[in-house]
Design a protein around this motif. Structure first.
Motif, short mmCIF file in Angstrom:
data_model
loop_
_atom_site.label_atom_id
_atom_site.label_comp_id
_atom_site.label_asym_id
_atom_site.label_seq_id
_atom_site.Cartn_x
_atom_site.Cartn_y
_atom_site.Cartn_z
N GLU A 607 0.92 -1.28 -0.01
CA GLU A 607 -0.38 0.20 0.26
C GLU A 607 0.46 1.11 0.12
OE1 GLU A 607 -3.71 0.21 -0.10
OE2 GLU A 607 -4.29 -2.49 1.34
N LEU A 608 0.37 2.48 -0.15
CA LEU A 608 1.11 3.76 -0.30
C LEU A 608 0.56 4.49 0.79
CD1 LEU A 608 2.11 4.22 -3.89
CD2 LEU A 608 4.11 4.00 -2.08
N PRO A 609 0.91 5.09 1.71
CA PRO A 609 -0.21 6.12 2.71
C PRO A 609 -0.20 7.17 1.08
CG PRO A 609 2.37 6.69 2.95
CD PRO A 609 2.52 5.71 1.44
N LYS A 610 -2.10 7.63 1.19
CA LYS A 610 -2.31 8.40 0.95
C LYS A 610 -3.49 9.03 1.50
CE LYS A 610 -2.62 6.05 -3.69
NZ LYS A 610 -3.48 5.29 -4.22
N THR A 611 -4.18 10.14 0.80
CA THR A 611 -4.92 11.06 1.84
C THR A 611 -6.47 10.43 1.58
OG1 THR A 611 -5.31 12.39 0.03
CG2 THR A 611 -3.76 13.44 1.99
N ARG A 612 -7.12 10.18 1.91
CA ARG A 612 -9.02 10.70 1.73
C ARG A 612 -9.65 10.80 0.22
NH1 ARG A 612 -9.16 11.58 6.66
NH2 ARG A 612 -9.08 10.01 8.23
N SER A 613 -8.59 12.36 -0.52
CA SER A 613 -8.69 11.84 -1.60
C SER A 613 -7.43 11.58 -2.60
CB SER A 613 -8.86 13.98 -1.51
OG SER A 613 -7.11 14.52 -1.36
N GLY A 614 -6.42 11.06 -2.10
CA GLY A 614 -6.15 10.49 -3.24
C GLY A 614 -4.03 10.66 -3.44
N ILE A 616 -0.85 10.59 -2.39
CA ILE A 616 0.28 9.86 -1.61
C ILE A 616 0.80 11.05 -0.68
CG2 ILE A 616 2.62 9.46 -2.35
CD1 ILE A 616 1.46 7.75 -4.68
N MET A 617 0.74 10.63 0.19
CA MET A 617 1.68 11.33 1.41
C MET A 617 2.94 11.31 1.37
SD MET A 617 -0.71 11.94 4.39
CE MET A 617 -0.21 13.57 5.21
N ARG A 618 3.86 11.63 0.65
CA ARG A 618 5.59 11.78 0.63
C ARG A 618 6.26 12.33 1.52
NH1 ARG A 618 6.26 11.58 -4.89
NH2 ARG A 618 5.06 12.83 -5.92
N ARG A 619 5.58 13.46 2.25
CA ARG A 619 6.70 13.58 3.53
C ARG A 619 6.38 12.49 4.59
NH1 ARG A 619 3.60 14.53 8.52
NH2 ARG A 619 1.81 14.93 7.01
N LEU A 620 4.89 11.44 4.60
CA LEU A 620 5.53 9.98 5.76
C LEU A 620 6.48 8.77 5.11
CD1 LEU A 620 2.05 9.63 6.36
CD2 LEU A 620 3.95 10.48 8.37
N LEU A 621 6.59 9.44 3.75
CA LEU A 621 7.44 8.32 3.33
C LEU A 621 9.22 8.31 3.27
CD1 LEU A 621 5.57 7.38 -0.10
CD2 LEU A 621 6.05 6.54 1.71
N ARG A 622 8.94 10.62 3.58
CA ARG A 622 10.53 10.07 3.79
C ARG A 622 10.83 10.24 5.40
NH1 ARG A 622 9.36 14.75 0.40
NH2 ARG A 622 8.44 15.46 1.20
N ASP A 623 9.93 10.43 5.87
CA ASP A 623 10.22 9.68 7.45
C ASP A 623 11.03 8.81 7.32
OD1 ASP A 623 9.50 12.75 8.42
OD2 ASP A 623 6.87 12.16 9.09
#
Ligand code: WTA
Length: 653
Positions: A607-614, A616-623
């Motif tokens: 899965e990839l972290p996505k907001t409810r509007s779809g 991708i939350m790169r900020r979290l992936l960077r973390d």
């Protein structure tokens, strides 16, 4: 950058004022700032008269009646190649060395300005014979050999527009650039030397032009003598066509606003942008900055810019700026560590290099290798050191000055971009009291500011976005074929100001600290690569369903590419097959873009972290990629996704 690291930076207390002897002989003095402040356009006009030779004077310095489309030195006419070559010969400097060229295997060539005049004239005559003239586009895909500079100047001479494509880019990247610019001619070589081996170029060109409707000829320089496939309808050898030409060529004047070149750079979408630069203003600002930022003395200095000709630094500070100033320079074909890690320092010693211009990545790599390697060479000829391409951390700055500069040379940290064409923010080596890690102030004639989200100028001691508040001579004029993208990308975020895409802080003294990109552009070893570009390359692989790419901080390369990939159903590997598919995907990215875009790390995720509007939350992936505590996950559609990804990450590393 973490807040702690940032506040450490901003409390950097060390200062390096210019040595008195240096200041006393420097080209640039404090007076330049006052002059430019008093009347900016008159300042540029004086520089244009003093630094360049014009066939026809302009009638207006700047036409800004239709922003953001600027015209500089309106009505002025000049020939860029004449300015870079012929006039130095006419002034009696024909015997001065223009290029000390050093091939990677140890071969070398010396070209004087008189040699350059003959070579550029012959190449210009060859372009004419091949039907290439004013306004036609020429793609240049060459290794670091003198013909690269000759080819660029020959285009400039006849008014053709060059589009140099870095030799490390793939056939596909070359193809899309040739197509976007509708190039008529491609200039390439059989290959060049890298890490002791001939690396081929011609096969990539063959592939890139196979289906082209615009390319009529491919002009091939023989460098490595590798076997090449030959298409008699299209391919011609440089030594057959150029060598037999007359070495006389009449350099006709071109309009100040005629396009000099297109150079593609990564933006926030997958499609690279063709940055368009024109002639008069561009040549002026490259010459002006080269003379003042590096304190160039053309009679005595030996200048060396280590950038490849395929990047803007190679354009502005290997070809146009230094040659407009009649500099003697070094050009090196290969890698810094071949045949051993001291190669660069051997070159400095061999040619008595006085001014060195390079990137923080290289400096950090040398720093890791230790002081002994440069310490064994005589580097006492050096008198100015420059840095470009990414933020330089204070420790690397200090090391550069101490070990390479013998604790004596000024270091200039120069901020600019492909789009700005020339240096914008930098200390002046004879004026500025240098602060390690800060590019400090806008050059005389340039106006920069830091603004907040709403576009208000921030007070000293605060951060925000870097903007340029007045047009400058070497500014990009547009994106090739896409005026709207030019407006949207650079001129819409803050009304009437140029948005650079960089974060910046002003310290208590008002000095600028550049903090890296605020958009989806990564900076890998000083090379710009967009996250979307790598994502599109990944999803073009049949096994990939979805991908997200982030730039994670890296102690040597600045940032490293980390990709998160969801495989298509049926493609999911078992534990043993994981590394196989990861290698396959890395190679695929190299094939689509080039080896510089190969992800440092690829994570197969479900899965990839996505907001409810779809989104991708790169900020979290960077973390995750930087092994940091996760930021706020509240806005995620499914907050448990991050646990899965973090677990996968720790088990794979
Ligand atoms: C970054 C290279 C901090 C910046 C000339 C910019 C820098 C991008 C510096 C342009 C510097 C360049 N300090 N960051 N001295 N110089 N950058 O187009 O993020 O390849 O936007 O041009 O490099 O990269 P480009």
């Amino acid at each position: 950058m973490t807040d702690d690291a940032l506040s450490n930076l901003l409390h950097e207390e060390r200062r390096f004022p210019p040595p008195a002897e240096f200041a006393a002989q420097a080209n640039a003095t404090d007076a330049l700032y006052a002059e430019a402040r008093a009347d900016r356009l008159a300042f540029w006009e004086r520089q244009a008269r003093e630094l360049l030779s014009w066939d026809t004077e302009w009638t207006q310095v700047l036409d800004w009646s239709n922003p953001p489309f600027a015209k500089w030195f309106v009505g002025g006419k000049l020939n860029v190649a004449y300015n870079c070559v012929d006039r130095h010969v006419e002034a009696g400097h024909g015997d001065r060395v223009a290029i000390h060229w050093e091939g990677e295997p140890g071969d070398s060539r010396t070209l004087t300005y008189a040699d350059m005049q003959r070579e550029v004239s012959k190449a210009a005559n060859a372009l004419t014979e091949l039907g290439v003239g004013h306004g036609d586009r020429v793609a240049i895909y060459l290794p670091m050999i003198p013909e690269a500079a000759v080819a660029m100047l020959a285009c400039a001479r006849v008014g053709a527009i060059h589009s140099v494509v870095f030799g490390g880019f793939s056939a596909e990247a070359l193809r899309s650039r040739i197509e976007d610019a509708e190039a008529k001619l491609v200039i390439t070589a059989d290959g060049g030397y890298r890490r002791g081996k001939p690396a081929s170029l011609k096969p990539a060109v063959d592939e890139a032009v196979a289906a082209s409707t615009s390319v009529r000829n491919v002009l091939v320089v023989r460098r490595t003598e590798q076997e090449v496939d030959w298409n008699d309808d299209v391919d011609v050898w440089w030594h057959d066509v150029v060598d037999r030409q007359s070495d006389q060529h009449d350099a006709r004047p071109h309009d100040s606003e005629d396009t000099l070149y297109i150079l593609y750079t990564s933006g926030t979408t997958g499609k690279p942008k063709g940055i368009k630069h024109t002639s008069g203003g561009y040549l002026l600002q490259t010459a002006y900055t080269h003379r003042n930022v590096f304190d160039l003395k053309p009679d005595t200095d030996v200048y060396w810019c280590t950038a490849d000709i395929g990047w803007v630094t190679g354009h502005s500070y290997l070809v146009y700026g230094p040659m407009a100033n009649g500099a003697t320079q070094v050009m090196y074909e290969g890698t810094p560590d071949y045949p051993e890690p001291g190669r660069w320092w051997d070159i400095v010693e061999k040619y008595g290099v006085t001014i060195l211009y390079t990137a923080p990545t290289a400096i950090r790599t040398f720093m890791k290798q230790g002081d002994e390697i440069p310490g064994r060479r005589d580097l006492s000829s050096l008198r100015v050191l420059g840095s470009v391409g990414e933020p330089i951390n204070p420790e690397a700055w200090i090391w550069y000055r101490r070990v390479i500069g013998g604790d004596r040379t000024p270091v200039v940290d120069t901020w600019w971009q492909t789009e700005t064409g020339a240096i914008m923010i930098s200390p002046l080596p004879g004026v500025t009291s240098a602060k390690p890690g800060s590019a400090q102030v806008a050059l005389p004639g340039i106006s920069a500011e830091v603004v907040d989200d709403a576009g208000n100028v921030v007070p000293d001691g605060h951060g925000g976005y870097l903007v340029l508040t007045e047009p400058w001579p070497s500014m990009l004029r547009t994106i090739w074929g896409d005026d709207q993208r030019f407006i949207d990308t650079y001129w819409s975020r803050f009304e009437g100001r140029y948005f650079a895409g960089d974060g910046a802080k002003k310290d208590e003294d008002g000095d600028l600290w550049l903090l890296g990109r605020v958009d989806d552009v990564m900076n890998i070893s000083g090379h710009r690569i967009s996250t979307t570009e790598v994502e599109s390359a990944l999803v073009s692989h049949p096994k990939v369903a979805e991908s997200a790419v982030v730039g994670a901080s890296d102690p040597t390369t600045g940032q490293g590419i980390v990709a998160f990939v969801i495989l298509r159903a049926g493609a999911a590997p078992d534990a043993a097959g994981g590394s196989e598919i990861i290698n396959e995907l890395r190679d695929h990215v190299a094939k689509e873009i080039g080896p510089i875009a190969k992800p440092r790390q690829i994570m197969i995720v479900s899965e990839l972290p996505k907001t409810r509007s779809g989104k991708i939350m790169r900020r979290l992936l960077r973390d995750v990629a930087e092994n940091r505590e996760l930021g706020d996950v509240q806005t995620l559609a499914d907050p448990t996704v991050m646990n899965l990804i973090s677990e996968g990450m720790s088990s794979s590393s």
